[in-house]
Design a protein around this motif. Structure first.
Motif, PDB file in Angstrom:
ATOM      1  N   TYR A  31       0.810  -1.224   0.000  1.00 27.82           N
ATOM      2  CA  TYR A  31       0.000   0.000   0.000  1.00 27.82           C
ATOM      3  C   TYR A  31       0.841   1.269   0.000  1.00 27.82           C
ATOM      4  O   TYR A  31       0.581   2.181  -0.760  1.00 27.82           O
ATOM      5  CB  TYR A  31      -0.952   0.002   1.198  1.00 27.82           C
ATOM      6  CG  TYR A  31      -1.894  -1.180   1.188  1.00 27.82           C
ATOM      7  CD1 TYR A  31      -3.021  -1.174   0.371  1.00 27.82           C
ATOM      8  CD2 TYR A  31      -1.639  -2.296   1.977  1.00 27.82           C
ATOM      9  CE1 TYR A  31      -3.874  -2.263   0.326  1.00 27.82           C
ATOM     10  CE2 TYR A  31      -2.501  -3.394   1.949  1.00 27.82           C
ATOM     11  CZ  TYR A  31      -3.614  -3.364   1.123  1.00 27.82           C
ATOM     12  OH  TYR A  31      -4.440  -4.442   1.092  1.00 27.82           O
ATOM     13  N   CYS A  32       1.854   1.325   0.871  1.00 29.32           N
ATOM     14  CA  CYS A  32       2.625   2.564   0.982  1.00 29.32           C
ATOM     15  C   CYS A  32       4.083   2.405   0.537  1.00 29.32           C
ATOM     16  O   CYS A  32       4.807   3.379   0.450  1.00 29.32           O
ATOM     17  CB  CYS A  32       2.557   3.117   2.400  1.00 29.32           C
ATOM     18  SG  CYS A  32       3.337   2.043   3.614  1.00 29.32           S
ATOM     19  N   GLY A  33       4.525   1.172   0.280  1.00 26.42           N
ATOM     20  CA  GLY A  33       5.884   0.947  -0.188  1.00 26.42           C
ATOM     21  C   GLY A  33       6.941   1.011   0.896  1.00 26.42           C
ATOM     22  O   GLY A  33       8.137   0.930   0.624  1.00 26.42           O
ATOM     23  N   GLU A  34       6.509   1.160   2.142  1.00 27.61           N
ATOM     24  CA  GLU A  34       7.428   1.255   3.274  1.00 27.61           C
ATOM     25  C   GLU A  34       7.918  -0.150   3.660  1.00 27.61           C
ATOM     26  O   GLU A  34       7.168  -1.118   3.556  1.00 27.61           O
ATOM     27  CB  GLU A  34       6.668   1.896   4.439  1.00 27.61           C
ATOM     28  CG  GLU A  34       7.505   2.568   5.514  1.00 27.61           C
ATOM     29  CD  GLU A  34       8.427   3.674   5.031  1.00 27.61           C
ATOM     30  OE1 GLU A  34       9.528   3.743   5.573  1.00 27.61           O
ATOM     31  OE2 GLU A  34       8.036   4.457   4.124  1.00 27.61           O
ATOM     32  N   LYS A  35       9.162  -0.245   4.089  1.00 25.08           N
ATOM     33  CA  LYS A  35       9.709  -1.549   4.471  1.00 25.08           C
ATOM     34  C   LYS A  35       9.150  -2.002   5.818  1.00 25.08           C
ATOM     35  O   LYS A  35       9.093  -1.233   6.766  1.00 25.08           O
ATOM     36  CB  LYS A  35      11.235  -1.475   4.553  1.00 25.08           C
ATOM     37  CG  LYS A  35      11.888  -1.510   3.187  1.00 25.08           C
ATOM     38  CD  LYS A  35      13.385  -1.686   3.328  1.00 25.08           C
ATOM     39  CE  LYS A  35      14.055  -1.586   1.968  1.00 25.08           C
ATOM     40  NZ  LYS A  35      14.321  -0.182   1.591  1.00 25.08           N
ATOM     41  N   GLN A  36       8.726  -3.256   5.880  1.00 26.65           N
ATOM     42  CA  GLN A  36       8.192  -3.833   7.111  1.00 26.65           C
ATOM     43  C   GLN A  36       8.958  -5.113   7.436  1.00 26.65           C
ATOM     44  O   GLN A  36       9.445  -5.791   6.535  1.00 26.65           O
ATOM     45  CB  GLN A  36       6.699  -4.162   6.948  1.00 26.65           C
ATOM     46  CG  GLN A  36       5.817  -2.949   6.726  1.00 26.65           C
ATOM     47  CD  GLN A  36       5.708  -2.062   7.951  1.00 26.65           C
ATOM     48  OE1 GLN A  36       5.324  -2.506   9.032  1.00 26.65           O
ATOM     49  NE2 GLN A  36       6.058  -0.795   7.794  1.00 26.65           N
ATOM     50  N   TYR A  37       9.046  -5.419   8.713  1.00 22.99           N
ATOM     51  CA  TYR A  37       9.760  -6.620   9.141  1.00 22.99           C
ATOM     52  C   TYR A  37       8.860  -7.461  10.038  1.00 22.99           C
ATOM     53  O   TYR A  37       8.088  -6.916  10.826  1.00 22.99           O
ATOM     54  CB  TYR A  37      11.030  -6.252   9.915  1.00 22.99           C
ATOM     55  CG  TYR A  37      11.954  -5.349   9.142  1.00 22.99           C
ATOM     56  CD1 TYR A  37      12.907  -5.885   8.288  1.00 22.99           C
ATOM     57  CD2 TYR A  37      11.849  -3.962   9.252  1.00 22.99           C
ATOM     58  CE1 TYR A  37      13.740  -5.063   7.565  1.00 22.99           C
ATOM     59  CE2 TYR A  37      12.685  -3.124   8.523  1.00 22.99           C
ATOM     60  CZ  TYR A  37      13.638  -3.683   7.681  1.00 22.99           C
ATOM     61  OH  TYR A  37      14.453  -2.861   6.964  1.00 22.99           O
ATOM     62  N   GLN A  38       9.008  -8.765   9.928  1.00 26.12           N
ATOM     63  CA  GLN A  38       8.229  -9.655  10.789  1.00 26.12           C
ATOM     64  C   GLN A  38       8.786  -9.571  12.206  1.00 26.12           C
ATOM     65  O   GLN A  38       9.999  -9.595  12.404  1.00 26.12           O
ATOM     66  CB  GLN A  38       8.319 -11.085  10.268  1.00 26.12           C
ATOM     67  CG  GLN A  38       7.315 -12.002  10.947  1.00 26.12           C
ATOM     68  CD  GLN A  38       7.322 -13.401  10.350  1.00 26.12           C
ATOM     69  OE1 GLN A  38       7.956 -13.661   9.329  1.00 26.12           O
ATOM     70  NE2 GLN A  38       6.616 -14.300  10.979  1.00 26.12           N
ATOM     71  N   THR A  39       7.911  -9.443  13.194  1.00 24.60           N
ATOM     72  CA  THR A  39       8.384  -9.314  14.568  1.00 24.60           C
ATOM     73  C   THR A  39       8.902 -10.658  15.088  1.00 24.60           C
ATOM     74  O   THR A  39       8.485 -11.712  14.620  1.00 24.60           O
ATOM     75  CB  THR A  39       7.273  -8.807  15.507  1.00 24.60           C
ATOM     76  OG1 THR A  39       6.227  -9.790  15.539  1.00 24.60           O
ATOM     77  CG2 THR A  39       6.708  -7.476  15.079  1.00 24.60           C
ATOM     78  N   GLN A  40       9.785 -10.567  16.055  1.00 27.82           N
ATOM     79  CA  GLN A  40      10.385 -11.757  16.642  1.00 27.82           C
ATOM     80  C   GLN A  40       9.314 -12.629  17.288  1.00 27.82           C
ATOM     81  O   GLN A  40       9.341 -13.846  17.196  1.00 27.82           O
ATOM     82  CB  GLN A  40      11.430 -11.304  17.684  1.00 27.82           C
ATOM     83  CG  GLN A  40      12.557 -12.304  17.873  1.00 27.82           C
ATOM     84  CD  GLN A  40      13.298 -12.618  16.581  1.00 27.82           C
ATOM     85  OE1 GLN A  40      13.783 -11.747  15.897  1.00 27.82           O
ATOM     86  NE2 GLN A  40      13.346 -13.885  16.222  1.00 27.82           N
ATOM     87  N   LYS A  41       8.346 -11.972  17.918  1.00 29.53           N
ATOM     88  CA  LYS A  41       7.251 -12.668  18.603  1.00 29.53           C
ATOM     89  C   LYS A  41       6.445 -13.515  17.620  1.00 29.53           C
ATOM     90  O   LYS A  41       6.108 -14.666  17.900  1.00 29.53           O
ATOM     91  CB  LYS A  41       6.350 -11.632  19.278  1.00 29.53           C
ATOM     92  CG  LYS A  41       5.572 -12.157  20.462  1.00 29.53           C
ATOM     93  CD  LYS A  41       4.714 -11.051  21.046  1.00 29.53           C
ATOM     94  CE  LYS A  41       3.261 -11.304  20.756  1.00 29.53           C
ATOM     95  NZ  LYS A  41       2.413 -10.129  20.954  1.00 29.53           N
ATOM     96  N   SER A  42       6.158 -12.941  16.467  1.00 28.52           N
ATOM     97  CA  SER A  42       5.355 -13.667  15.492  1.00 28.52           C
ATOM     98  C   SER A  42       6.145 -14.804  14.839  1.00 28.52           C
ATOM     99  O   SER A  42       5.590 -15.822  14.465  1.00 28.52           O
ATOM    100  CB  SER A  42       4.770 -12.710  14.452  1.00 28.52           C
ATOM    101  OG  SER A  42       5.499 -12.695  13.263  1.00 28.52           O
ATOM    102  N   LYS A  43       7.472 -14.618  14.746  1.00 34.09           N
ATOM    103  CA  LYS A  43       8.332 -15.684  14.217  1.00 34.09           C
ATOM    104  C   LYS A  43       8.301 -16.888  15.162  1.00 34.09           C
ATOM    105  O   LYS A  43       8.258 -18.030  14.729  1.00 34.09           O
ATOM    106  CB  LYS A  43       9.776 -15.194  14.068  1.00 34.09           C
ATOM    107  CG  LYS A  43      10.026 -14.445  12.779  1.00 34.09           C
ATOM    108  CD  LYS A  43      11.494 -14.063  12.693  1.00 34.09           C
ATOM    109  CE  LYS A  43      11.722 -12.998  11.646  1.00 34.09           C
ATOM    110  NZ  LYS A  43      13.068 -12.426  11.752  1.00 34.09           N
ATOM    111  N   THR A  44       8.320 -16.588  16.471  1.00 34.87           N
ATOM    112  CA  THR A  44       8.277 -17.651  17.482  1.00 34.87           C
ATOM    113  C   THR A  44       6.952 -18.397  17.391  1.00 34.87           C
ATOM    114  O   THR A  44       6.908 -19.621  17.411  1.00 34.87           O
ATOM    115  CB  THR A  44       8.453 -17.039  18.892  1.00 34.87           C
ATOM    116  OG1 THR A  44       9.560 -16.146  18.843  1.00 34.87           O
ATOM    117  CG2 THR A  44       8.700 -18.099  19.930  1.00 34.87           C
TER     118      THR A  44
END
Ligand SMILES: [Zn+2]
Length: 105
Positions: A31-44
């Motif tokens: 939507y906005c082209g901004e870089k996002q990262y998966q959080t550590q919590k969600s990876k766990t």
């Protein structure tokens, strides 16, 4: 489903799968082209899905399941895991590292 921290738009299931299946940890918001990262919590959280795939192997120890049925079960479980995965993804604008030295700084 993940929500972009920058523009607050919710990513669709398909968009999430597309972004998370690449090896690049940077995910560009559609939507906005901004870089996002998966959080550590969600990876766990997502890591807990993996044992589900191994479930047929455990049932094999206790029950005598014909190979064809086991293969079908395996496929069904993989589909379930892929289906559930985007629901566990949470994203943040900041990249998170597991920093063992954090407390000392
Ligand atoms: Zn965005």
């Amino acid at each position: 489903m993940p929500t972009c921290e920058n523009c607050n738009n919710k990513w669709s299931w398909k968009q999430t799968i597309k972004k998370t299946t690449t090896l690049n940890p940077e995910m560009t918001c559609p939507y906005c082209g901004e870089k996002q990262y998966q959080t550590q919590k969600s990876k766990t959280k997502a890591a807990f899905l993996t044992p589900i795939i191994y479930l047929p192997l455990f049932t094999l120890i206790f029950f005598d399941i014909p190979g064809v049925n086991l293969f079908t079960l395996f496929l069904v479980l993989i589909i379930i895991v892929i289906f559930l995965y985007p629901f566990l993804v949470e994203i943040s604008s900041k990249e998170e590292y597991i920093n063992f030295f954090k407390d000392k700084q």
